[in-house]
Scaffold this active site. Sequence first.
Site, PDB file in Angstrom:
ATOM      1  N   ARG A  61       1.636   1.977 -13.571  1.00  0.00           N
ATOM      2  CA  ARG A  61       0.582   1.011 -13.240  1.00  0.00           C
ATOM      3  C   ARG A  61       1.076  -0.051 -12.258  1.00  0.00           C
ATOM      4  O   ARG A  61       0.364  -0.438 -11.348  1.00  0.00           O
ATOM      5  CB  ARG A  61       0.061   0.344 -14.518  1.00  0.00           C
ATOM      6  CG  ARG A  61      -1.155  -0.550 -14.253  1.00  0.00           C
ATOM      7  CD  ARG A  61      -1.779  -1.049 -15.542  1.00  0.00           C
ATOM      8  NE  ARG A  61      -0.828  -1.739 -16.374  1.00  0.00           N
ATOM      9  CZ  ARG A  61      -0.649  -1.515 -17.674  1.00  0.00           C
ATOM     10  NH1 ARG A  61      -1.372  -0.620 -18.319  1.00  0.00           N
ATOM     11  NH2 ARG A  61       0.258  -2.178 -18.348  1.00  0.00           N
ATOM     12  N   LYS A 211     -12.087  -1.899   4.790  1.00  0.00           N
ATOM     13  CA  LYS A 211     -12.709  -2.027   6.108  1.00  0.00           C
ATOM     14  C   LYS A 211     -11.721  -1.621   7.219  1.00  0.00           C
ATOM     15  O   LYS A 211     -11.498  -0.446   7.413  1.00  0.00           O
ATOM     16  CB  LYS A 211     -13.250  -3.447   6.284  1.00  0.00           C
ATOM     17  CG  LYS A 211     -14.038  -3.971   5.069  1.00  0.00           C
ATOM     18  CD  LYS A 211     -15.386  -3.307   4.928  1.00  0.00           C
ATOM     19  CE  LYS A 211     -16.097  -3.597   3.618  1.00  0.00           C
ATOM     20  NZ  LYS A 211     -16.260  -4.992   3.248  1.00  0.00           N
TER      21      LYS A 211
END
Length: 396
Positions: A61, A211
Amino acid sequence: MTEKDRDSGTSASPESILTHSGRASEDHLGFVNMPVFRGSTILFRTLDELEDYGAPYRYGRNDNPTTLALGKLVSELEGAEGTVIAPSGLSAVTTAILATVAAGDEILISDSAYDPTRVFSVEGLSRYGIGCRFYDPRIGAGIADLITDRTKAVYVESPGSLTFEIQDLPAIAAAAHARGATVISDNSWATPLYHRPLQLGADIVVHAATKMFVGHSDAMVGTASANAALWPRLKRTHRILGVATSPDDSYLTLRGMRTLAVRMKEHGARSLELAAWLQRQPGVEEVYHPGLPTHPDHDLFKRDFSGSGSLFAMRLREAPRAAIAAMVNGLQLFGMGYSWGGYESLCIPFNPSNIRTAVPWDVKGQMFRVHVGLEGFDDLKADMSAALARYNEASA
Ligand SMILES: *Cc1c(COP(=O)(O)O)cnc(C)c1O
């Protein structure tokens, strides 16, 4: 030169950092790219190893090499002490905010901020007794008048999502720091190639890596980078919240970033050219692009930015819904969809008055947001020209 030498060259240009950082080719048989390390369990050979809490890789993790390589690359670009990676831009934003406020505190948020950031701050933070107020993005040093003893963070997004105001980050940071408040800046539009918030006074910088970093509309990722003072708190908050990102998505982000400099150059030049061209088209009432000399914040833009992003807005005269439909339904190259930053052009209608609270948006007219992609430029102009003609005809 070893990979280490290449990575730690503090004088390296952003282009060299983008092409070399975080690859560690020598650690994996010379293959150029950092591989995808898929895994949860990391095996220890001995009890001593199991109990070595300082070891770099202990559990999937937190300790994924692909994801850590992405963090290192972003830190070098932003001049940050460290960077955490999150599975969306929004989760990077919320992790950064949660690192800076606690029960009883308050955060000030620019009225031009990305809407889901606003929604989290109003709806999410209030559940935990954290207040939130919105401020005029053009407030500058005047933010000092809003800061109280409860104010622990000031959130900046420059230019503003949808409306493209440039904020005076150095002035805001000076006022915030004078009262001990932390400054968070969303730098998704300009990327660290053209704007470096930590150097201008921000303490944490966040990115919707979805983006421009990813650049190909095929992954959701976020980053949050901190200066030395805020890094321990940001890193700890990321860890205790369990924010983990798929190594496949980290890989896609790293791969996208290898070409970020050339893509940004092209997206930026095209967005400026299309914006300037749109200003001259019949029916276009205003173009909202901080790179245009006519933009009210152009001087601040020239001072604090070294290049332009892909995204801007324009306003056409008010028209019935049928005119908007005629315009966007007939687009051939510009797609209609949320997100931005991919290689393909986008155009969507929007209405800022549904979002604003500190400075109500009462400008009449229909707004459109445009992301300029990498299609043939004349083809894009022809597509937009025909779209404006349909709009003007349907609204006449
Ligand atoms: C899209 C966006 C975000 C959120 O990113 P996601 O990856 O979509 O969660 C945050 N800030 C800005 C400015 C954005 O455009």
